[in-house]
Design a protein around this motif. Structure first.
Motif, PDB file in Angstrom:
ATOM      1  N   GLU A   1       1.007  -1.289  -0.128  1.00  0.00           N
ATOM      2  CA  GLU A   1      -0.194  -0.117   0.000  1.00  0.00           C
ATOM      3  C   GLU A   1       0.921   1.080  -0.069  1.00  0.00           C
ATOM      4  OE1 GLU A   1      -2.141  -3.181   2.366  1.00  0.00           O
ATOM      5  OE2 GLU A   1      -0.300  -2.172   2.258  1.00  0.00           O
ATOM      6  N   ASN A   2       2.027   1.186   0.703  1.00  0.00           N
ATOM      7  CA  ASN A   2       2.954   2.414   0.688  1.00  0.00           C
ATOM      8  C   ASN A   2       3.695   2.554  -0.510  1.00  0.00           C
ATOM      9  OD1 ASN A   2       1.963   2.930   3.246  1.00  0.00           O
ATOM     10  ND2 ASN A   2       3.792   2.002   4.550  1.00  0.00           N
ATOM     11  N   VAL A   3       4.120   1.440  -1.082  1.00  0.00           N
ATOM     12  CA  VAL A   3       4.745   1.613  -2.394  1.00  0.00           C
ATOM     13  C   VAL A   3       3.713   2.118  -3.549  1.00  0.00           C
ATOM     14  CG1 VAL A   3       5.641   0.293  -4.264  1.00  0.00           C
ATOM     15  CG2 VAL A   3       6.225  -0.488  -2.361  1.00  0.00           C
ATOM     16  N   GLN A   4       2.578   1.823  -3.512  1.00  0.00           N
ATOM     17  CA  GLN A   4       1.438   2.433  -4.317  1.00  0.00           C
ATOM     18  C   GLN A   4       1.169   3.874  -3.954  1.00  0.00           C
ATOM     19  OE1 GLN A   4       0.038   0.500  -7.119  1.00  0.00           O
ATOM     20  NE2 GLN A   4      -0.325   2.834  -7.560  1.00  0.00           N
ATOM     21  N   PHE A   5       1.145   4.349  -2.699  1.00  0.00           N
ATOM     22  CA  PHE A   5       1.160   5.654  -2.308  1.00  0.00           C
ATOM     23  C   PHE A   5       2.217   6.344  -2.941  1.00  0.00           C
ATOM     24  CE2 PHE A   5       1.845   9.227   0.431  1.00  0.00           C
ATOM     25  CZ  PHE A   5       0.470   9.407   0.978  1.00  0.00           C
ATOM     26  N   ILE A   6       3.323   5.999  -3.037  1.00  0.00           N
ATOM     27  CA  ILE A   6       4.420   6.736  -3.623  1.00  0.00           C
ATOM     28  C   ILE A   6       4.422   6.819  -5.108  1.00  0.00           C
ATOM     29  CG2 ILE A   6       7.045   6.454  -3.715  1.00  0.00           C
ATOM     30  CD1 ILE A   6       7.140   5.163  -0.952  1.00  0.00           C
ATOM     31  N   ILE A   7       3.947   5.787  -5.661  1.00  0.00           N
ATOM     32  CA  ILE A   7       3.954   5.920  -7.143  1.00  0.00           C
ATOM     33  C   ILE A   7       2.778   6.943  -7.679  1.00  0.00           C
ATOM     34  CG2 ILE A   7       3.037   4.362  -9.215  1.00  0.00           C
ATOM     35  CD1 ILE A   7       4.292   1.901  -7.861  1.00  0.00           C
ATOM     36  N   ASP A   8       1.673   6.701  -6.796  1.00  0.00           N
ATOM     37  CA  ASP A   8       0.479   7.632  -7.049  1.00  0.00           C
ATOM     38  C   ASP A   8       0.968   9.017  -6.691  1.00  0.00           C
ATOM     39  OD1 ASP A   8      -1.016   5.537  -7.831  1.00  0.00           O
ATOM     40  OD2 ASP A   8      -1.872   5.191  -5.897  1.00  0.00           O
ATOM     41  N   GLY A   9       1.615   9.189  -5.522  1.00  0.00           N
ATOM     42  CA  GLY A   9       2.129  10.558  -5.204  1.00  0.00           C
ATOM     43  C   GLY A   9       3.182  11.303  -6.437  1.00  0.00           C
TER      44      GLY A   9
ATOM     45  N   SER B   1      -3.170  15.902  -2.512  1.00  0.00           N
ATOM     46  CA  SER B   1      -3.050  15.923  -4.152  1.00  0.00           C
ATOM     47  C   SER B   1      -3.067  14.527  -4.601  1.00  0.00           C
ATOM     48  CB  SER B   1      -1.436  15.949  -4.369  1.00  0.00           C
ATOM     49  OG  SER B   1      -1.269  16.181  -5.584  1.00  0.00           O
ATOM     50  N   LEU B   2      -3.375  13.513  -3.830  1.00  0.00           N
ATOM     51  CA  LEU B   2      -3.795  12.172  -4.411  1.00  0.00           C
ATOM     52  C   LEU B   2      -5.244  12.338  -4.420  1.00  0.00           C
ATOM     53  CD1 LEU B   2      -1.614   9.727  -2.247  1.00  0.00           C
ATOM     54  CD2 LEU B   2      -1.942   9.838  -4.615  1.00  0.00           C
ATOM     55  N   LYS B   3      -6.043  12.879  -3.566  1.00  0.00           N
ATOM     56  CA  LYS B   3      -7.457  13.211  -3.801  1.00  0.00           C
ATOM     57  C   LYS B   3      -7.798  14.024  -5.040  1.00  0.00           C
ATOM     58  CE  LYS B   3      -8.844  12.660   1.241  1.00  0.00           C
ATOM     59  NZ  LYS B   3      -9.321  13.413   2.300  1.00  0.00           N
ATOM     60  N   SER B   4      -7.090  14.925  -5.377  1.00  0.00           N
ATOM     61  CA  SER B   4      -7.167  15.593  -6.683  1.00  0.00           C
ATOM     62  C   SER B   4      -7.022  15.048  -7.676  1.00  0.00           C
ATOM     63  CB  SER B   4      -6.229  17.004  -6.400  1.00  0.00           C
ATOM     64  OG  SER B   4      -6.385  17.794  -7.642  1.00  0.00           O
ATOM     65  N   LEU B   5      -5.968  13.952  -7.598  1.00  0.00           N
ATOM     66  CA  LEU B   5      -5.630  13.093  -8.736  1.00  0.00           C
ATOM     67  C   LEU B   5      -6.936  11.996  -9.196  1.00  0.00           C
ATOM     68  CD1 LEU B   5      -3.919  11.485 -10.852  1.00  0.00           C
ATOM     69  CD2 LEU B   5      -2.892  10.292  -8.907  1.00  0.00           C
ATOM     70  N   PHE B   6      -7.316  11.437  -8.154  1.00  0.00           N
ATOM     71  CA  PHE B   6      -8.360  10.535  -8.328  1.00  0.00           C
ATOM     72  C   PHE B   6      -9.585  11.125  -8.555  1.00  0.00           C
ATOM     73  CE2 PHE B   6      -5.593   8.203  -5.345  1.00  0.00           C
ATOM     74  CZ  PHE B   6      -4.917   7.099  -6.273  1.00  0.00           C
ATOM     75  N   ARG B   7      -9.912  12.398  -7.819  1.00  0.00           N
ATOM     76  CA  ARG B   7     -11.121  13.032  -8.589  1.00  0.00           C
ATOM     77  C   ARG B   7     -10.931  13.539 -10.003  1.00  0.00           C
ATOM     78  NH1 ARG B   7     -13.150  18.522  -8.897  1.00  0.00           N
ATOM     79  NH2 ARG B   7     -15.218  18.576  -8.519  1.00  0.00           N
ATOM     80  N   GLU B   8      -9.867  13.884 -10.403  1.00  0.00           N
ATOM     81  CA  GLU B   8      -9.607  14.172 -11.710  1.00  0.00           C
ATOM     82  C   GLU B   8      -9.813  12.910 -12.582  1.00  0.00           C
ATOM     83  OE1 GLU B   8      -6.654  16.900 -13.980  1.00  0.00           O
ATOM     84  OE2 GLU B   8      -5.611  15.171 -13.875  1.00  0.00           O
ATOM     85  N   VAL B   9      -9.415  11.830 -12.337  1.00  0.00           N
ATOM     86  CA  VAL B   9      -9.622  10.635 -13.023  1.00  0.00           C
ATOM     87  C   VAL B   9     -10.897  10.286 -13.092  1.00  0.00           C
ATOM     88  CG1 VAL B   9      -9.092   8.090 -13.184  1.00  0.00           C
ATOM     89  CG2 VAL B   9      -7.184   9.689 -12.575  1.00  0.00           C
ATOM     90  N   HIS B  10     -11.796  10.304 -12.011  1.00  0.00           N
ATOM     91  CA  HIS B  10     -13.384  10.085 -11.935  1.00  0.00           C
ATOM     92  C   HIS B  10     -13.901  10.974 -12.952  1.00  0.00           C
ATOM     93  CE1 HIS B  10     -17.270   9.142 -10.354  1.00  0.00           C
ATOM     94  NE2 HIS B  10     -17.456  10.327 -10.029  1.00  0.00           N
ATOM     95  N   LEU B  11     -13.669  12.249 -13.060  1.00  0.00           N
ATOM     96  CA  LEU B  11     -14.259  13.140 -13.747  1.00  0.00           C
ATOM     97  C   LEU B  11     -14.104  13.132 -15.185  1.00  0.00           C
ATOM     98  CD1 LEU B  11     -13.925  16.481 -11.667  1.00  0.00           C
ATOM     99  CD2 LEU B  11     -15.929  15.082 -11.797  1.00  0.00           C
ATOM    100  N   PHE B  12     -12.857  12.608 -15.492  1.00  0.00           N
ATOM    101  CA  PHE B  12     -12.625  12.462 -17.027  1.00  0.00           C
ATOM    102  C   PHE B  12     -13.308  11.397 -17.482  1.00  0.00           C
ATOM    103  CE2 PHE B  12      -8.612  15.167 -17.303  1.00  0.00           C
ATOM    104  CZ  PHE B  12      -8.969  15.826 -18.217  1.00  0.00           C
ATOM    105  N   THR B  13     -13.523  10.140 -16.515  1.00  0.00           N
ATOM    106  CA  THR B  13     -14.212   8.864 -17.018  1.00  0.00           C
ATOM    107  C   THR B  13     -15.839   9.624 -17.626  1.00  0.00           C
ATOM    108  OG1 THR B  13     -15.274   8.450 -15.118  1.00  0.00           O
ATOM    109  CG2 THR B  13     -13.151   7.269 -15.596  1.00  0.00           C
TER     110      THR B  13
END
Length: 249
Positions: free
Chosen positions: A73-81, A122-134
């Motif tokens: 989970e922390n590796v994924q957090f770093i990649i997403d970050g 910033s992660l919340k902003s990223l995933f919100r952007e992904v959701h909106l683009f769908t």
């Protein structure tokens, strides 16, 4: 592990392997630089920086080491970050890696640390952007493929493509990210990317132009002017998503 905070400025090419090379240098030397720059923003800096060459084989070994020592989970957090559009994200990520190595706890449980809090926002902003683009992406038919152009704030395309690969498993799709010059190609559910790509040359067919015009005519016909509320519309469909939508062309 004691890490010395220095006033050095490091610069790298902005790639993920380049960042992992910086991670290696920082932990081997047990020194964290004060600022980490990419080539895009280095011109804004008035002070001398130290250039860190990307060592891809070393970076791959560093990635394998992080995968062995950190929770997935922390590796994924770093990649997403890293994929977020966040000023000073590299410096925050160094702090995140140090915390993950020392605590073995989920990084999301350390929101009291300024670096983790900044990354989480910033992660919340990223995933919100992904959701909106769908919902906001508009495809046009170009020969045998569906094509779209987007201008995301974050590095969103790798998160978007699996959605459309699953939604249109029999289609060939191309999505071009103008912001990061990244081309995503989906063909019968298989995804691959071309980095540092120029926008592909596509010519809309006459039938596609007619479909777009009919769509705009339909939207205009069903609009009730008395109920038009620009403020509410902006809250549901921010202006920055409209540039590539045929609805607003």
């Amino acid at each position: 592990m004691h890490i010395e905070e220095t006033n050095e400025i490091w610069e790298y090419d902005g790639s993920f392997y380049g960042f992992l090379t910086i991670v290696y240098q920082a932990f081997i030397k047990k020194q964290f630089p004060d600022i980490i720059l990419t080539q895009d923003i280095a011109v804004e800096n008035l002070f001398l920086s130290r250039w860190i060459d990307t060592d891809e084989p070393l970076a791959k070994k560093m990635y394998e080491r992080l995968n062995k020592r950190l929770r997935k989970e922390n590796v994924q957090f770093i990649i997403d970050g890293f994929n977020c559009s966040l000023k000073e994200k590299e410096r925050y990520l160094l702090d995140a890696i140090q915390i993950a190595l020392e605590s073995k706890d989920l990084l999301t449980n350390h929101l009291g640390h300024p670096s983790i809090l900044a990354l989480e926002k910033s992660l919340k902003s990223l995933f919100r952007e992904v959701h909106l683009f769908t919902g906001f992406i508009r495809f046009e038919s170009v020969g045998t493929l569906l094509y779209s152009t987007i201008t995301p704030k974050h590095f969103s395309l790798p998160y978007l493509c699996p959605h459309f690969a699953q939604r249109y498993p029999q289609e060939k799709i191309m999505i071009y990210d103008e912001t990061h010059r990244l081309l995503g190609i989906i063909e019968q559910g298989h995804i691959h990317f071309i980095e540092n790509s120029e926008p592909p040359t596509v010519d809309s067919q006459e039938s596609e132009q007619m479909i777009q015009e009919n769509w705009r005519t339909f939207l205009k016909a069903v609009t009730i002017q008395e109920r038009h509320n620009e403020q509410t519309q902006l809250s549901h469909l921010p202006m920055r998503y409209r540039g590539n939508m045929i609805d607003f062309n």
